[in-house]
Design an enzyme around this catalytic site. Sequence first.
Site, PDB file in Angstrom:
ATOM      1  N   ARG A 113      18.548  40.054 -27.633  1.00  0.00           N
ATOM      2  CA  ARG A 113      19.305  40.051 -26.370  1.00  0.00           C
ATOM      3  C   ARG A 113      20.150  38.788 -26.324  1.00  0.00           C
ATOM      4  O   ARG A 113      19.630  37.683 -26.476  1.00  0.00           O
ATOM      5  CB  ARG A 113      18.385  40.091 -25.147  1.00  0.00           C
ATOM      6  CG  ARG A 113      19.130  39.785 -23.849  1.00  0.00           C
ATOM      7  CD  ARG A 113      18.316  39.961 -22.589  1.00  0.00           C
ATOM      8  NE  ARG A 113      18.108  41.362 -22.283  1.00  0.00           N
ATOM      9  CZ  ARG A 113      17.739  41.808 -21.081  1.00  0.00           C
ATOM     10  NH1 ARG A 113      17.552  40.967 -20.088  1.00  0.00           N
ATOM     11  NH2 ARG A 113      17.558  43.091 -20.882  1.00  0.00           N
ATOM     12  N   HIS A 140      23.994  48.237 -23.393  1.00  0.00           N
ATOM     13  CA  HIS A 140      22.563  48.116 -23.052  1.00  0.00           C
ATOM     14  C   HIS A 140      21.862  49.416 -23.475  1.00  0.00           C
ATOM     15  O   HIS A 140      21.379  50.181 -22.635  1.00  0.00           O
ATOM     16  CB  HIS A 140      22.424  47.860 -21.553  1.00  0.00           C
ATOM     17  CG  HIS A 140      21.088  47.294 -21.149  1.00  0.00           C
ATOM     18  ND1 HIS A 140      20.072  47.043 -22.055  1.00  0.00           N
ATOM     19  CD2 HIS A 140      20.605  46.932 -19.924  1.00  0.00           C
ATOM     20  CE1 HIS A 140      19.034  46.545 -21.404  1.00  0.00           C
ATOM     21  NE2 HIS A 140      19.328  46.468 -20.113  1.00  0.00           N
ATOM     22  N   GLN A 143      18.315  50.561 -22.359  1.00  0.00           N
ATOM     23  CA  GLN A 143      18.295  50.922 -20.930  1.00  0.00           C
ATOM     24  C   GLN A 143      18.615  52.401 -20.741  1.00  0.00           C
ATOM     25  O   GLN A 143      17.962  53.110 -19.980  1.00  0.00           O
ATOM     26  CB  GLN A 143      19.316  50.069 -20.173  1.00  0.00           C
ATOM     27  CG  GLN A 143      19.389  50.369 -18.684  1.00  0.00           C
ATOM     28  CD  GLN A 143      18.136  49.953 -17.951  1.00  0.00           C
ATOM     29  OE1 GLN A 143      17.676  48.839 -18.100  1.00  0.00           O
ATOM     30  NE2 GLN A 143      17.566  50.854 -17.153  1.00  0.00           N
ATOM     31  N   ASP A 237      24.339  48.737 -10.534  1.00  0.00           N
ATOM     32  CA  ASP A 237      23.789  47.550 -11.191  1.00  0.00           C
ATOM     33  C   ASP A 237      24.271  46.352 -10.382  1.00  0.00           C
ATOM     34  O   ASP A 237      25.135  46.478  -9.494  1.00  0.00           O
ATOM     35  CB  ASP A 237      24.315  47.514 -12.648  1.00  0.00           C
ATOM     36  CG  ASP A 237      23.690  46.404 -13.499  1.00  0.00           C
ATOM     37  OD1 ASP A 237      22.742  45.731 -13.040  1.00  0.00           O
ATOM     38  OD2 ASP A 237      24.169  46.211 -14.639  1.00  0.00           O
ATOM     39  N   CYS A 279      19.115  49.711 -12.894  1.00  0.00           N
ATOM     40  CA  CYS A 279      18.411  49.197 -14.083  1.00  0.00           C
ATOM     41  C   CYS A 279      17.460  48.063 -13.724  1.00  0.00           C
ATOM     42  O   CYS A 279      16.519  47.800 -14.459  1.00  0.00           O
ATOM     43  CB  CYS A 279      19.412  48.752 -15.137  1.00  0.00           C
ATOM     44  SG  CYS A 279      20.550  47.486 -14.565  1.00  0.00           S
ATOM     45  N   ARG A 324      11.184  52.265 -19.366  1.00  0.00           N
ATOM     46  CA  ARG A 324      11.629  51.289 -20.388  1.00  0.00           C
ATOM     47  C   ARG A 324      10.536  51.129 -21.438  1.00  0.00           C
ATOM     48  O   ARG A 324      10.814  51.013 -22.624  1.00  0.00           O
ATOM     49  CB  ARG A 324      11.929  49.911 -19.763  1.00  0.00           C
ATOM     50  CG  ARG A 324      13.028  49.852 -18.706  1.00  0.00           C
ATOM     51  CD  ARG A 324      14.384  50.257 -19.203  1.00  0.00           C
ATOM     52  NE  ARG A 324      14.801  49.563 -20.413  1.00  0.00           N
ATOM     53  CZ  ARG A 324      15.203  48.271 -20.486  1.00  0.00           C
ATOM     54  NH1 ARG A 324      15.268  47.532 -19.392  1.00  0.00           N
ATOM     55  NH2 ARG A 324      15.569  47.724 -21.624  1.00  0.00           N
TER      56      ARG A 324
HETATM   57  N1  NVA Z   1      24.501  44.047 -16.062  1.00  0.00           N
HETATM   58  C1  NVA Z   1      23.267  43.284 -15.944  1.00  0.00           C
HETATM   59  C2  NVA Z   1      22.124  44.055 -16.485  1.00  0.00           C
HETATM   60  C3  NVA Z   1      20.791  43.398 -16.340  1.00  0.00           C
HETATM   61  C4  NVA Z   1      19.673  44.206 -16.895  1.00  0.00           C
HETATM   62  C5  NVA Z   1      23.422  41.949 -16.660  1.00  0.00           C
HETATM   63  O1  NVA Z   1      23.950  41.942 -17.775  1.00  0.00           O
HETATM   64  O2  NVA Z   1      23.025  40.943 -16.105  1.00  0.00           O
HETATM   65  N1   CP Z   2      16.932  46.313 -16.913  1.00  0.00           N
HETATM   66  C1   CP Z   2      16.666  45.248 -17.695  1.00  0.00           C
HETATM   67  O1   CP Z   2      17.156  45.108 -18.825  1.00  0.00           O
HETATM   68  O2   CP Z   2      15.802  44.378 -17.139  1.00  0.00           O
HETATM   69  P1   CP Z   2      15.418  42.937 -17.698  1.00  0.00           P
HETATM   70  O3   CP Z   2      16.659  42.076 -17.611  1.00  0.00           O
HETATM   71  O4   CP Z   2      14.313  42.466 -16.816  1.00  0.00           O
HETATM   72  O5   CP Z   2      14.985  43.083 -19.140  1.00  0.00           O
END
Ligand code: NVA
Ligand code: CP
Length: 339
Positions: A113, A140, A143, A237, A279, A324
Amino acid sequence: MVPDNLKHGLRGRSLLKDVDLTKDEFLEVLDVAALLREEKRAHHEPKRLQGLNIALIFEKSSTRTRSAFEVGAHDQGAHVTYLGPSESHLGHKESVKDTARVLGRMFDGIEFRGSAQADVEQLGAFAGVPVWNGLTDEWHPTQLLADVLTIRDHASKPLKDVVLCYVGDARNNTANSTLVVGAMLGLDVRIAAPSSLQPNAEVRALASDLSGKSGARVTVTDDVAAAVADADFLYTDVWLSMGEPAEKWGERIKLLLPYQVNAQLLRLTHNPNVRFLHCLPALHNADTEIGKQLLTEYDVDALEVTDEVFESSASVVFNQAENRLHTIKAIMVATLTGT
Ligand code: NVA
Ligand code: CP
């Protein structure tokens, strides 16, 4: 048993972006996830990843993704090593390419990540073991596996008839992945966002190409009322993603308030059975430091979703979060042990 008899031969494959899986492969991973979910609920889970080692690289925060990889690996007998931000040389003293070649000698699979899609692509190119994208600025993919499993769990119709409408910041990872997965699987997928926050031309072209093959109906519009009409699922989101500067909150809130998921927006679907997806994490009330600060500073009652909708019976966000685990476990099992 499904995981030991995969039709699509995912062993050794990586998941760097959603379209690394074909439609059939994507759906097969969901079948594996559903089976693993049954096994876990029955407290009878054969350990298919016994003795394997998995690296978890997190350059950004995570609750669900990290927990899903850790619990999923433990459930299946594998060990994990967590490499958090600034806990390895990656990106500082050692290149992604060198790190990939080192970790690939020690681990059987690597989750990443971070910000740059190019980084996860480079890990995938040089590690020699499956690499899974746990979120980048562009995509993602793990997800969306959970999201479509949740949709399948709650839809009373085949996927090809499902209307999935994403509203809000639609240039982010979740929106991009939602658009291309909806297009690949043949859904009626709609994106409602102001023009400056719509998916870029490349993502839209990919969705259009995929829809040509699947028969999906793809809509990207700033007309939120038209987009949500007859929707089966409304998805949103956070309005400012990880890595974006906090100074942008004011502008984002102004642009996105008309796209807030609230009771009125649910009514505009004209579907009493519409379900709400997010999410997570969600800023749905003042119970978080950032939520409280934003609601006060910008004098608004709610951000991307009202507390009323988030806590309503339409909301399936915690089923989605649980999925998940099952889907991340499934992609590990499929790519590490599938034939
Ligand atoms: N769009 C959000 C998703 C978090 C799971 C981010 O990248 O922060
Ligand atoms: N939805 C998601 O990716 O959550 P986290 O950022 O907690 O991993």
